[in-house]
Design an enzyme around this catalytic site. Structure first.
Site, PDB file in Angstrom:
ATOM      1  N   LEU A 133     104.993  70.770 -35.146  1.00 31.45           N
ATOM      2  CA  LEU A 133     106.132  69.821 -36.414  1.00 31.45           C
ATOM      3  C   LEU A 133     105.320  68.596 -36.061  1.00 31.45           C
ATOM      4  O   LEU A 133     104.589  68.085 -37.449  1.00 31.45           O
ATOM      5  CB  LEU A 133     107.002  69.625 -36.744  1.00 31.45           C
ATOM      6  CG  LEU A 133     107.199  69.025 -38.173  1.00 31.45           C
ATOM      7  CD1 LEU A 133     107.017  70.410 -39.007  1.00 31.45           C
ATOM      8  CD2 LEU A 133     108.843  68.826 -38.259  1.00 31.45           C
ATOM      9  N   GLU A 370     113.634  65.533 -32.244  1.00 26.28           N
ATOM     10  CA  GLU A 370     113.928  67.130 -32.877  1.00 26.28           C
ATOM     11  C   GLU A 370     114.960  66.226 -33.901  1.00 26.28           C
ATOM     12  O   GLU A 370     115.999  66.698 -34.946  1.00 26.28           O
ATOM     13  CB  GLU A 370     114.722  68.270 -32.909  1.00 26.28           C
ATOM     14  CG  GLU A 370     114.127  69.229 -31.782  1.00 26.28           C
ATOM     15  CD  GLU A 370     114.465  70.440 -31.479  1.00 26.28           C
ATOM     16  OE1 GLU A 370     115.246  70.685 -32.118  1.00 26.28           O
ATOM     17  OE2 GLU A 370     113.633  70.628 -30.313  1.00 26.28           O
TER      18      GLU A 370
HETATM   19  C1  LIG Z   1     109.437  63.849 -25.310  1.00 21.22           C
HETATM   20  C2  LIG Z   1     108.872  64.355 -26.446  1.00 21.22           C
HETATM   21  C3  LIG Z   1     109.058  65.982 -27.141  1.00 21.22           C
HETATM   22  C4  LIG Z   1     108.420  65.832 -28.261  1.00 21.22           C
HETATM   23  N1  LIG Z   1     108.618  67.491 -28.545  1.00 21.22           N
HETATM   24  C5  LIG Z   1     108.253  67.798 -29.281  1.00 21.22           C
HETATM   25  C6  LIG Z   1     107.396  68.342 -30.200  1.00 21.22           C
HETATM   26  O1  LIG Z   1     107.754  70.334 -28.881  1.00 21.22           O
HETATM   27  N2  LIG Z   1     107.613  68.904 -31.280  1.00 21.22           N
HETATM   28  C7  LIG Z   1     107.294  68.512 -32.351  1.00 21.22           C
HETATM   29  O2  LIG Z   1     106.881  68.283 -33.507  1.00 21.22           O
HETATM   30  N3  LIG Z   1     107.400  67.282 -31.595  1.00 21.22           N
HETATM   31  C8  LIG Z   1     108.079  66.577 -30.693  1.00 21.22           C
HETATM   32  N4  LIG Z   1     108.180  65.390 -30.702  1.00 21.22           N
HETATM   33  C9  LIG Z   1     108.704  64.183 -31.160  1.00 21.22           C
HETATM   34  C10 LIG Z   1     109.925  63.749 -32.047  1.00 21.22           C
HETATM   35  O3  LIG Z   1     110.273  64.858 -32.645  1.00 21.22           O
HETATM   36  C11 LIG Z   1     109.618  62.620 -32.753  1.00 21.22           C
HETATM   37  O4  LIG Z   1     109.242  61.866 -31.908  1.00 21.22           O
HETATM   38  C12 LIG Z   1     110.231  62.156 -33.220  1.00 21.22           C
HETATM   39  O5  LIG Z   1     110.423  62.858 -35.037  1.00 21.22           O
HETATM   40  C13 LIG Z   1     110.238  60.496 -34.375  1.00 21.22           C
HETATM   41  O6  LIG Z   1     108.709  60.257 -34.334  1.00 21.22           O
HETATM   42  P1  LIG Z   1     108.260  58.967 -34.085  1.00 21.22           P
HETATM   43  O7  LIG Z   1     107.927  58.985 -32.931  1.00 21.22           O
HETATM   44  O8  LIG Z   1     107.462  59.185 -34.629  1.00 21.22           O
HETATM   45  O9  LIG Z   1     109.272  57.831 -34.406  1.00 21.22           O
HETATM   46  P2  LIG Z   1     108.670  57.188 -35.894  1.00 21.22           P
HETATM   47  O10 LIG Z   1     109.091  58.210 -37.351  1.00 21.22           O
HETATM   48  O11 LIG Z   1     107.591  56.319 -36.045  1.00 21.22           O
HETATM   49  O12 LIG Z   1     110.085  56.198 -36.159  1.00 21.22           O
HETATM   50  C14 LIG Z   1     109.925  54.658 -35.555  1.00 21.22           C
HETATM   51  C15 LIG Z   1     111.368  54.482 -35.763  1.00 21.22           C
HETATM   52  O13 LIG Z   1     111.921  54.093 -37.044  1.00 21.22           O
HETATM   53  C16 LIG Z   1     113.179  54.677 -37.472  1.00 21.22           C
HETATM   54  N5  LIG Z   1     112.950  55.299 -38.582  1.00 21.22           N
HETATM   55  C17 LIG Z   1     112.113  55.992 -39.348  1.00 21.22           C
HETATM   56  N6  LIG Z   1     112.413  56.692 -40.858  1.00 21.22           N
HETATM   57  C18 LIG Z   1     113.599  55.839 -40.427  1.00 21.22           C
HETATM   58  C19 LIG Z   1     115.096  55.338 -42.060  1.00 21.22           C
HETATM   59  N7  LIG Z   1     114.051  55.756 -42.837  1.00 21.22           N
HETATM   60  N8  LIG Z   1     115.720  55.691 -41.893  1.00 21.22           N
HETATM   61  C20 LIG Z   1     115.986  54.391 -40.524  1.00 21.22           C
HETATM   62  N9  LIG Z   1     115.549  54.735 -39.546  1.00 21.22           N
HETATM   63  C21 LIG Z   1     114.289  55.312 -39.453  1.00 21.22           C
HETATM   64  C22 LIG Z   1     112.876  56.108 -36.252  1.00 21.22           C
HETATM   65  O14 LIG Z   1     114.575  55.995 -35.817  1.00 21.22           O
HETATM   66  C23 LIG Z   1     112.103  54.966 -35.175  1.00 21.22           C
HETATM   67  O15 LIG Z   1     113.885  54.535 -34.677  1.00 21.22           O
HETATM   68  C24 LIG Z   1     108.808  65.240 -29.546  1.00 21.22           C
HETATM   69  C25 LIG Z   1     108.753  63.670 -28.934  1.00 21.22           C
HETATM   70  C26 LIG Z   1     109.026  63.236 -27.455  1.00 21.22           C
HETATM   71  C27 LIG Z   1     109.488  61.819 -27.340  1.00 21.22           C
END
Ligand SMILES: Cc1cc2nc3c(=O)[nH]c(=O)nc-3n(C[C@H](O)[C@H](O)[C@H](O)COP(=O)(O)OP(=O)(O)OC[C@H]3O[C@@H](n4cnc5c(N)ncnc54)[C@H](O)[C@@H]3O)c2cc1C
Length: 390
Positions: A133, A370
Site C-alpha cells: 500500500l 499499519e
Molecule cells: C518496518 C516497517 C514495515 C512496514 N511494512 C509495510 C508493509 O508491509 N506494507 C505497507 O504498505 N507499508 C508498510 N510500512 C509503512 C508504514 O505503514 C508507514 O511508514 C506508515 O503508514 C507511516 O507513513 P510514513 O512513514 O510515510 O509517515 P508519514 O505519513 O509521512 O507521517 C510522518 C509523521 O506525521 C504524522 N502524521 C501524518 N499525518 C498526520 C495527521 N493527519 N495528523 C497527525 N499526524 C500525522 C505521522 O503520524 C508521523 O508521525 C512499513 C513501515 C515500516 C517502518
C-alpha cells in the site's frame, strides 16, 4: 529471593483444539525460533525456513476458511498465536501478521474461482505474502497513492514504486493497491501479483533500527503485466479492501506488541530477582516493584483490549474503533514496558548481552506500522466525535 523463571502466560482459550495449537506454537518457538532469534536479528538474517515450517504446520492461514487451506480459527485464537511468536521474535510474529494481511483481500473479496486457484498455496502451501500500500510520497495519506494500473486488453500494466514493503524481495505474492481511476480513494483497485512477475524488482532492504531480520524494501513495478483475472474485487473498490484488511491487521500488531512487552517483563523479573544491590535483590526495592507491577498491568490491559476487539470480530460485529484502540494502547504500552525493562536491568539493559534493548527497538516500529498512532487517534476520534468539519 530465588530468580523467578518466566512462566508461560495463562491463556483463556475457547477449545481443546486452540489449546493444542498454543502448545504446538510453544514447541516450535522453543526449538526453532527463540534459540536463534538474537544472533539472526543481529546478523539481519531472514528466517525463511521458519515461515515454511509454520506453513507446513498449518500456522500461516489460521483465521481463514479450511475449504481453502486455512485453519478456521477465531481471531481470539489466531492473535494469541501471534503474541507467542512475537514474544520469541518480532520478525516472525509480525511476518505472520503481514502475510495474513496480504491474504485478506483475496479471501474476503476474491471470486470463488480466484480463491480456488490461489488461496490453498497462500494459506498452507508454503507461499509467503507482502502487502503493498505505502509509497515514498504516500504513507499516512495512503489514498493519494500514485502507482498506476492501466488496462491493456484482458491485462493490466502496473507501473510505480511501493515503499516500506515487509517481505519486499522475498515474498511469493504481493497484494498491490494501484490507481486505475480518479484521484483519491475511489480510484484505487487491488491486484494479486506474483512475486516473480516480469518487471517487478526489489531495492536493497532498508537499514532499520530493529527487526533487522525482516526485509523491508521498496518494490519497483516497471510495466508489470497481470491478467484481469488477478484483479481483486471491483475496479475502484481497492481502498475499501485495503482499509478492511488494516482493521484486522491492526489487531495483529496489537497482539505482537503485547508479545514483545511480555518478553521484556519476563526478562526484567528474572533479572530483578537475581541481581543483588545493598545486600538484597533489586526486586525488593519498592521503586522497582511498582515499576514491574505497572508493566504487568499495562500488559494485561492491552491483552484484554485486543481480545475484546477480536471477540467482536469473531461475533461478526463492528470492531474498527476497538481495533484502532487496541493498536494504539498495546503499542504505546509495549514502548513504555520495554523502555522500563531496560531501566530495570540498569547498565546491562543497555547492552546487547540481554535482549531488552532489542525489545525496545522492536517496540518502536509497532507505533508506526499499519497506521501510525497519530492516525489511530484520528480514527478513534472520528468514532467518538464524528468526522472533522473540513
Ligand atoms: C518496518 C516497517 C514495515 C512496514 N511494512 C509495510 C508493509 O508491509 N506494507 C505497507 O504498505 N507499508 C508498510 N510500512 C509503512 C508504514 O505503514 C508507514 O511508514 C506508515 O503508514 C507511516 O507513513 P510514513 O512513514 O510515510 O509517515 P508519514 O505519513 O509521512 O507521517 C510522518 C509523521 O506525521 C504524522 N502524521 C501524518 N499525518 C498526520 C495527521 N493527519 N495528523 C497527525 N499526524 C500525522 C505521522 O503520524 C508521523 O508521525 C512499513 C513501515 C515500516 C517502518
Amino acid at each position: 529471593m530465588p530468580d523467578r523463571a518466566p512462566q508461560p502466560v495463562e491463556r483463556q482459550l475457547p477449545t481443546e483444539e486452540a489449546r493444542d495449537l498454543i502448545a504446538l506454537v510453544r514447541d516450535i518457538v522453543q526449538r526453532e525460533i527463540a534459540p536463534r532469534a538474537a544472533e539472526e536479528e543481529d546478523a539481519g538474517h531472514f528466517p525463511r525456513e521458519v515461515f515454511t515450517l509454520l506453513s507446513d504446520s498449518g500456522l500461516l492461514g489460521l483465521p481463514y476458511d479450511s475449504d481453502f487451506g486455512g485453519g478456521d480459527q477465531p481471531y481470539e485464537v489466531y492473535l494469541q498465536v501471534l503474541e507467542e511468536l512475537a514474544a520469541a521474535r518480532l520478525t516472525v510474529g509480525l511476518g505472520v501478521s503481514v502475510h495474513s494481511l496480504a491474504c485478506h483481500a483475496l479471501a474476503g473479496y476474491g471470486t470463488k474461482e480466484q480463491q480456488t486457484e490461489h488461496l490453498p498455496a497462500m494459506l498452507g502451501g508454503g507461499l509467503l505474502g507482502a502487502y503493498c500500500l505505502s509509497e515514498p510520497s504516500s504513507g499516512s495519506d495512503a489514498a493519494s497513492l500514485r502507482t498506476k494500473a492501466v488496462r491493456d486488453g484482458d491485462d493490466w500494466i502496473i507501473t510505480g514504486t511501493k515503499a516500506w514493503i515487509t517481505h519486499g524481495g522475498v515474498a511469493d505474492f504481493c497484494t498491490v493497491l494501484a490507481r486505475t481511476g480518479v484521484e483519491g480513494p475511489r480510484g484505487i483497485t487491488a491486484f494479486l501479483v506474483p512475486g516473480d512477475a516480469e518487471g517487478l524488482s526489489a531495492a536493497t532492504p532498508e537499514k532499520k533500527m530493529g527487526m533487522k531480520g525482516s526485509p523491508t524494501a521498496q518494490l519497483h513495478f516497471d510495466g508489470v503485466r497481470v491478467p484481469d483475472t488477478r484483479r481483486i474485487g471491483d475496479e475502484g473498490q481497492g481502498f475499501a479492501i485495503a482499509l478492511s484488511a488494516l482493521d484486522s491487521g491492526r489487531l495483529g500488531i496489537a497482539a505482537c506488541a503485547i508479545g514483545v512487552a511480555q518478553a521484556a517483563l519476563d526478562e526484567a523479573v528474572t533479572y530483578a530477582t537475581g541481581r543483588q544491590q545493598f545486600g538484597r535483590p533489586v526486586a525488593d526495592f519498592q521503586g522497582l516493584r511498582f515499576m514491574l507491577a505497572d508493566m504487568a498491568t499495562q500488559i494485561e490491559a492491552g491483552r484484554s483490549l485486543y481480545l475484546a476487539a477480536a471477540r467482536l470480530r469473531d461475533a461478526g460485529l463492528p470492531f474498527s474503533r476497538e481495533a484502532a484502540m487496541a493498536k494504539l494502547f498495546c503499542t504505546d504500552a509495549a514502548m513504555k514496558v520495554t523502555t522500563d525493562a531496560v531501566q530495570v536491568l540498569g547498565g546491562y539493559g543497555y547492552t546487547a548481552d540481554f535482549p531488552v534493548e532489542r525489545y525496545m527497538r522492536e517496540a518502536k516500529v509497532l507505533q508506526i506500522v499499519e497506521g501510525t498512532n497519530q492516525i489511530q487517534r484520528m480514527v478513534i476520534a472520528r468514532h467518538v466525535v464524528g468526522p472533522e468539519s473540513r
